[in-house]
Design an enzyme around this catalytic site. Structure first.
Site, mmCIF file in Angstrom:
data_model
loop_
_atom_site.group_PDB
_atom_site.id
_atom_site.type_symbol
_atom_site.label_atom_id
_atom_site.label_comp_id
_atom_site.label_asym_id
_atom_site.label_seq_id
_atom_site.Cartn_x
_atom_site.Cartn_y
_atom_site.Cartn_z
ATOM 1 C CB ALA A 67 -97.357 86.485 10.119
ATOM 2 C CG HIS B 220 -76.953 101.117 36.755
ATOM 3 N ND1 HIS B 220 -77.785 100.020 36.666
ATOM 4 C CD2 HIS B 220 -77.428 101.886 37.754
ATOM 5 C CE1 HIS B 220 -78.714 100.117 37.617
ATOM 6 N NE2 HIS B 220 -78.518 101.239 38.288
ATOM 7 C CG HIS C 68 -79.012 96.979 7.261
ATOM 8 N ND1 HIS C 68 -80.346 97.163 7.472
ATOM 9 C CD2 HIS C 68 -78.724 95.777 7.779
ATOM 10 C CE1 HIS C 68 -80.837 96.106 8.110
ATOM 11 N NE2 HIS C 68 -79.870 95.256 8.306
ATOM 12 C CG LEU D 170 -82.367 92.919 5.686
ATOM 13 C CD1 LEU D 170 -81.404 92.336 6.701
ATOM 14 C CD2 LEU D 170 -83.631 93.430 6.370
ATOM 15 C CB VAL E 229 -105.590 84.732 1.385
ATOM 16 C CG1 VAL E 229 -106.605 85.584 0.635
ATOM 17 C CG2 VAL E 229 -105.420 85.202 2.814
#
Lengths: 581, 698
Positions: free
Chosen positions: B182, B446, B323, B321, B238
């Site tokens: 996960a 906004h 980046h 990662l 598993v």
């Protein structure tokens, strides 16, 4: 009986209600007054402005995407059809939810609300009044708004069917947003603008590129044109449109007309004159740090000067209350962002190129197209670019302009950097080191000698090098008209040079410059330093009316191409020559 | 004759190609070795890019089926998987072609084949056909990235037992997909196939999803994903997969032992993580050291224990990662070109591209607790954000963690639509060491989602009862307990600012940093060791290495000074005077030239009254400091750009004066007598500490 309030706020728009919340947080006894029916707090923004328009923009954008783009993503849609009543309803639901939210916030912060219809004639006693009455649609003489066929932004949020042909008067934010909504839903849209560009206060390049994108989407533009009258026919409206500079009028038939030429401060009926609150010629309340000319009366938001933006009013409101509470409240108007919520969005903060030019500020431009951005490319959202304007010497970010999907969210990063007085390098470490180019001086002897050694090594000619620092010094080095040059310097270190001798053509007696060496340290190549050094030599030559000549190996194609690019002639015998025009 | 390259990069993923391009731009002759037929590595070919394409398309597919009717759009969507996969492939092709163009444009020589380091300075490239080429170079950068971690006993065949690679190209939507792990990849690809119609179960060994993420974020996400229809089996491992007529049968077992059970699936996606990929590179022969987890060991300059061999990206420690690899690629290219390259590993955002997206930067609450850092948390739900409400994307929140005393932002965690774009602002603020109040007082457009970030920041500083900015900054500058504390933890960054006088002679270093989340600032004085290290390496900011800071209470703090990438040091002499027989000068130094400009601006008469000076020194040390700052104007406006940490700090520096008086007199001359107050405590090489906090400020 009336209680004594620390502050009474007139108007419950974004400026007013945020002021009220801040007052509650700071322990002030506060009341807010709203005239809109049924306790609908939130002002223009929540009820008939930003919020409902964004709800329609979002839904209509998805509608158009489903119609046009989904197939290419592997989503078969069948026939896409519009359920306009439902689309309008979801908009109203969103508005209702948010106005209720404001009501809740007033209660939570113990702000007393006086709102229609419960409004009676009340006498409130207070120490301070904050005027937050906002703005209203500017009317256009000869084009009377009925909110049915000839509408303001308010009516354009409620068309009961999609008009076949919508004419939008005014190429500003509101006109382009609402024009986009109805175009996506099927209307033919024509935008008539008095000036020769849309989004007149935006950066010129942005407005030009954005107009191109909208045109591609099907919006038609009539720039430099004014609407002089509107005649209501049975089902249509006949507009007469003239060139802005005067000329023959033409008639345009429209099914609906949206008047969106701007907004003006709304202060009518407030009794400003009774207490001596001054307004300027355009109706804005005159303030100094939100203080009006009347003691204890303050004003914020659209009814004072500055951009008419909800978030500017919010910040005004917070700062104004902080000042009333004896704290340090301040709004940095240089970093108020501005967003157009079309597709793609447009967002900007800070100065435009035009403003910088006018102010005589030396700046540099960094631009990156979304067509070269992986995510944009993957999502097929490649329209637009990010443009950053930075001070030429300090690299400080002076403005940022974005056309592109989610530009409104991306601009927040630029605003933060500008708030910190940050440099463009702080956003993207791509800028080159600051390198200055200046004439060679006596004191440069040793450094230039090192560079000469570097060049000799580069050419594998160290063994033939005859120069020594002493000999260089004897030539006069900079003082001697026979031996001159320019050096590139980075943080006190010489990283490149171009040297020349100056003399006269034997026969004609005209001045001439013979270029000796040009060299840039390997680590500093790629920043067009060589080119800059050459150009300085050329400038020098132009000043004295000399031509410049130098030798180049015939097989050095790269160098020859480089020199040609700079405007030099290559002569077959391995000589290059540059002449002033 | 063979060309000798300045640099050979092995691997053309985001780390490798960015490194090669930067190096070429800086004038280095560069070669790149790639064994795939296309450039771009895992990220572009079988990672970020194709998965984002599928995430984008499947998100719209699901929205069309579920949200469109409410918005007034009538549509009956049907999946054309072949077309969707083609859309993904177009995205990949566009991006890898782009890299090929950049490599060509920057005149980088490509070598197609598998690279092996024969010895330092020489790489052997074996082409797919088997022919071998030798490439020589002064430096080698290993950017070979990572590979899918295998689960013992389960063999990935990329048809029905797949890794992320196979999961990007399933030819039909599986009825039942079982995802092992996960983490980010499992959740992203699990989401894609769930949206397209699969029944997805995620099995995770730990008792939570997204280990490493902020706990609150992970918990909330689990709730959101479950609501969307993902099933979770946490605390479960598993142990085997068997094939039967009906598909696959997966055997599960509680992580800490117990009764087994079985689950049927059509496709199993193994996404338990990634491991560094360095096989066949010849590292052992070359003597390049790796840690226990197979990651290549490098120093702060990305150099391995073998001179001339560097490594970046997934093949070394740190988050895997794209980046992060890119930034390291740029840094190492700059280092090789003789410039200052650095990656601030504290400010690397991480993103999960599900719906809603998840993005975070900096510390989690768990990390702060473990480090005993006092913090305040501010949270704002998207449910209360106008734009989210009209877009009907109200899942999630913004959470900001700030230091309880200094208000400095230590971590930002966002669940919500466009979290990946919103996090950029947080990262920038953290790069500037900004406070929650700084963020809260920055104007946000906004209605945008970014207003939620501002609101979360407001929630932080509201809880601290509106500490005035000037007061807060002062306490921050004074150091706090951490300066004198004996903590020796090294989970922090230190920045050093070299103070240089006009004649180019270095005198001292100003050091600031965070230790255990507490700000430290100190002065390392001009002793021999420091002077030496000052001269080391790059002229303008070469303070690398170990130093010892002595603090007033006798504490000795070892400081590892790193180069910071915003460290383009500018030192300016603001004013200098002869006072009595003494020479004093006021220097300012900042990260950037504009610090100087701002300060000079501040020196204009109209600002003078708004400036405070505080003098530290006992008259005996060689180097006395004054801290000048402009506090909020009394009852008035916060001046533009004032009071932002990192924007305007000026540090007075006395030179050649044997007593403090010279410098203090000088400051009084410059600023006016009434604004300068002397603090009667010693700063024997240290700056900050309890005594100084006791000093008064006008």
């Amino acid at each position: 009986m009336s209680e004594l309030y620390d502050v009474v706020i007139i108007g419950a728009g974004p400026g007013g209600y945020n002021a009220a919340i801040r007052a509650g947080q700071l322990g002030l006894k506060a009341a807010i007054i709203e005239k809109r029916d049924n306790k609908k707090l939130g002002g223009t923004c929540l009820n008939v402005g930003c919020i409902p328009s964004k709800a329609l923009l979002h839904a209509s954008e998805l509608y158009e995407a489903a119609e046009k783009n989904f197939e290419s993503l592997g989503i078969k849609t069948g026939k896409v059809s519009l359920d306009l009543p439902q689309m309008l309803k979801q908009k109203s639901d969103a508005v209702e939810g948010l106005t209720k939210g404001v009501e809740f916030l007033m209660k939570k912060n113990k702000v007393k609300t006086f709102a229609s219809p419960a409004m009676k004639r009340l006498n409130l006693k207070q120490k301070n009044i904050v005027i937050a009455t906002g703005s209203e649609v500017t009317p256009l003489p000869g084009v009377e708004i009925d909110e049915q066929k000839i509408v303001s932004s308010t009516g354009a949020l409620e068309f009961s069917s999609v008009p076949k042909h919508l004419v939008v008067i005014g190429g500003g934010v509101i006109g382009l947003e609402l024009g986009s909504v109805w175009r996506r839903l099927g209307a033919k849209v024509t935008v008539v603008e008095f000036l020769d560009k849309i989004l007149p206060t935006m950066d010129g390049e942005v407005s030009k590129q954005f107009q191109r994108i909208l045109k591609k989407q099907g919006v038609e533009f009539k720039l430099s044109s004014k609407v002089t009258g509107a005649e209501k026919l049975k089902t249509k409206v006949k507009l007469s449109v003239e060139p802005a500079a005067g000329g023959d009028a033409e008639a345009i038939d429209a099914d609906a007309v949206l008047v969106a030429i701007g907004r003006r401060p709304y202060t009518a009926g407030l009794g400003l004159e009774n207490v001596g609150v001054e307004t300027d010629g355009r109706g804005f309340i005159v303030t100094d740090h939100f203080k009006t000319s009347a003691a204890g009366v303050w004003a914020i938001g659209d009814c004072i000067t500055g951009p008419m933006l909800a978030h500017k009013a919010e910040d005004d409101g917070t700062a104004c209350i902080e000042l009333i509470a004896g704290k340090a409240g301040h709004v940095n108007y240089d970093t108020v962002p501005n967003v157009v919520y079309t597709y793609p969005e447009v967002a900007s903060v800070g100065q435009t190129e035009e403003q910088l030019k006018e102010a005589g500020v030396a700046y540099k431009v960094g631009k990156f197209p979304f067509a070269a951005n992986s995510r944009a490319k993957t999502n097929h959202e490649t329209d637009g670019f990010v443009k950053i304007l930075a001070d030429a010497t300090t690299d400080r970010v002076l403005g940022c302009h974005i056309v592109g999907v989610e530009a409104g969210e991306l601009i927040a990063e630029a605003v933060s950097v500008m708030e910190f007085g940050g440099a463009s390098e702080d956003i993207a470490r791509v800028s080159e080191d600051s390198i200055t180019i200046r004439p060679v001086e006596r004191g440069d002897v040793n450094a230039v000698y090192e560079l000469i050694c570097g060049l000799a090594d580069h050419e594998n000619e160290r063994a033939y090098l005859t120069a020594t620092p002493e000999r260089l010094a004897q030539t006069g080095f900079g003082d001697n008209p026979q031996w001159r040059g320019f050096v590139a310097e980075s943080r006190g270190k010489l990283v490149g040079y171009a040297t020349y001798t100056q003399g006269f053509h034997i026969w004609s007696g005209a001045a001439r410059i013979l270029l000796d060496d040009i060299y840039v340290l390997p680590a500093y190549r790629g920043a067009s330093l060589g080119e800059q050094l050459m150009r300085r030599v050329f400038e020098q030559a132009a000043d004295i009316g000399a031509d410049v000549s130098w030798t180049v190996l015939p097989d050095n194609d790269r160098a020859i191409a480089f020199y040609r690019r700079l405007g030099a002639n290559y002569q077959t015998i391995g000589k290059c020559r540059w002449q002033p025009e | 004759m063979n060309t000798t390259y300045d640099l050979i990069v092995i691997g053309s993923g985001p780390g490798g190609y960015v490194c090669a391009i930067r190096a070429a731009q800086l004038g280095l002759k560069t070669a790149i070795v790639e064994k795939r037929s296309t450039y771009g590595g895992t990220c572009l070919n079988v990672g970020c890019i194709p998965s984002k394409a599928l995430l984008h398309a499947s998100e719209l597919y699901e929205e069309a089926g579920h949200g469109f009717d409410k918005m007034g759009i009538k549509v009956s969507p049907e999946l054309d998987l072949k077309r969707m996969l083609a859309f993904k492939d177009e995205g990949v092709k566009g991006n890898v072609d782009g890299v090929a163009f950049l490599i060509k444009k920057n005149k980088i020589d490509p070598f197609h084949g598998t690279g092996r380091i024969v010895k330092p300075g020489r790489v052997e490239v074996t082409a797919p056909g088997g022919e071998k080429t030798l490439v020589d170079g002064r430096a080698i950068v290993i950017a070979t990235g990572s590979d899918v971690a295998q689960l013992p006993g389960i063999e990935i065949d990329e048809t029905d037992i797949v890794s992320s690679t196979g999961a990007l190209s399933l030819s039909s939507v599986p009825d039942r997909l079982l995802v092992v792990g996960a983490g980010v990849i499992g959740l992203e690809l699990g989401s894609v196939w769930r949206r397209l119609g699969a029944d997805v179960t995620v099995v995770e060994y730990l008792d939570r999803i997204l280990p490493g993420m902020d706990g609150e974020v992970a918990k909330q996400l689990e709730r959101i994903y479950s609501k969307q229809g993902l099933s979770f089996r946490l605390g479960t491992k598993v142990v085997g997969v068997e094939r039967n007529d009906d598909g696959l049968e997966v055997t599960l077992e509680p992580a800490n032992g117990g009764a087994q059970d079985r689950l049927e699936a059509d496709v199993v996606l193994v996404a338990i993580g990634r491991v560094p990929f360095t096989e066949g590179l010849g590292l052992d022969d070359a003597g390049v050291l790796r840690d226990k987890r197979g990651r290549i060991t490098v120093n702060g300059q990305f150099e391995t224990n073998v001179t001339g061999i560097y490594a970046i990206g997934d093949a070394i420690a740190g988050p895997m990662l794209a980046h992060k690899a890119e930034d390291e690629g740029i840094a190492v290219a700059e280092i090789l070109a003789g410039q200052a390259g650095h990656v601030n590993h504290d400010v690397i955002p991480s993103v999960i591209y599900t719906t809603p997206e998840v993005a975070s930067v900096g510390k989690t609450e768990e990390e702060l607790k473990a480090d005993d850092v006092p913090y305040t948390s501010g949270k704002f739900p998207f449910l209360a954000n106008g734009r989210a409400k009209v877009n009907k994307t109200t899942d999630g929140f913004v959470k900001i963690l700030a230091h309880a005393e200094t208000d400095r932002i230590l971590g930002v965690h966002i669940i919500g639509a466009n979290a990946s774009e919103l996090i950029a602002e947080a990262a920038v603020i953290m790069e500037f060491h900004g406070s929650a109040e700084d963020l809260a007082r920055t104007c946000h457009a906004h209605p945008t989602l970014s207003e939620a970030v501002k609101e979360a920041a407001l929630a932080v500083f509201r809880t601290r009862d509106f500490v005035s900015r000037a007061g807060r900054r002062r306490s921050l500058f004074d150091g706090g307990d951490g300066v004198t504390g004996s903590s020796q933890q090294r989970d922090e960054t230190f920045l050093a600012r070299q103070v240089q006088s006009a004649d180019g002679h270095e005198h001292a270093a100003f050091v600031e940093g965070v230790q255990g989340g507490v700000e430290h600032r100190g002065v390392a004085v001009d002793d021999d060791g420091l002077a030496e290290s000052l001269e080391a390496r790059r002229g303008y900011a070469g303070l690398l290495g170990q130093h010892h800071l002595q603090f007033p209470d006798g504490a000795d703090l070892p400081v590892e000074i790193e180069l910071h990438h915003r460290f383009h040091q500018v030192v300016g002499v603001v004013d200098q005077r002869e006072i009595g027989a003494q020479h004093a000068e006021l220097l300012i130094f900042g990260n950037r030239r504009q610090d100087f400009d701002l300060f000079v601006g501040r020196f204009q008469p109209r600002y003078r009254d708004s400036m405070d000076a505080r003098f530290f020194g006992d008259g005996h040390v060689e180097h006395d400091f004054a801290f000048l700052q402009a506090p909020a104007l009394a009852g008035g406006a916060r001046e533009q750009h004032g009071n932002h940490p990192g924007t305007i700090e000026a540090h007075g520096f006395r030179r050649d004066a044997r007593s403090a008086d010279g410098f203090q007199n000088f400051l009084e001359l410059v600023l006016g007598e009434e604004r300068v107050e002397r603090s009667a405590v010693g700063v024997d090489g240290g700056f900050g500490g309890p005594e100084q906090r006791a000093g008064r400020c006008r």
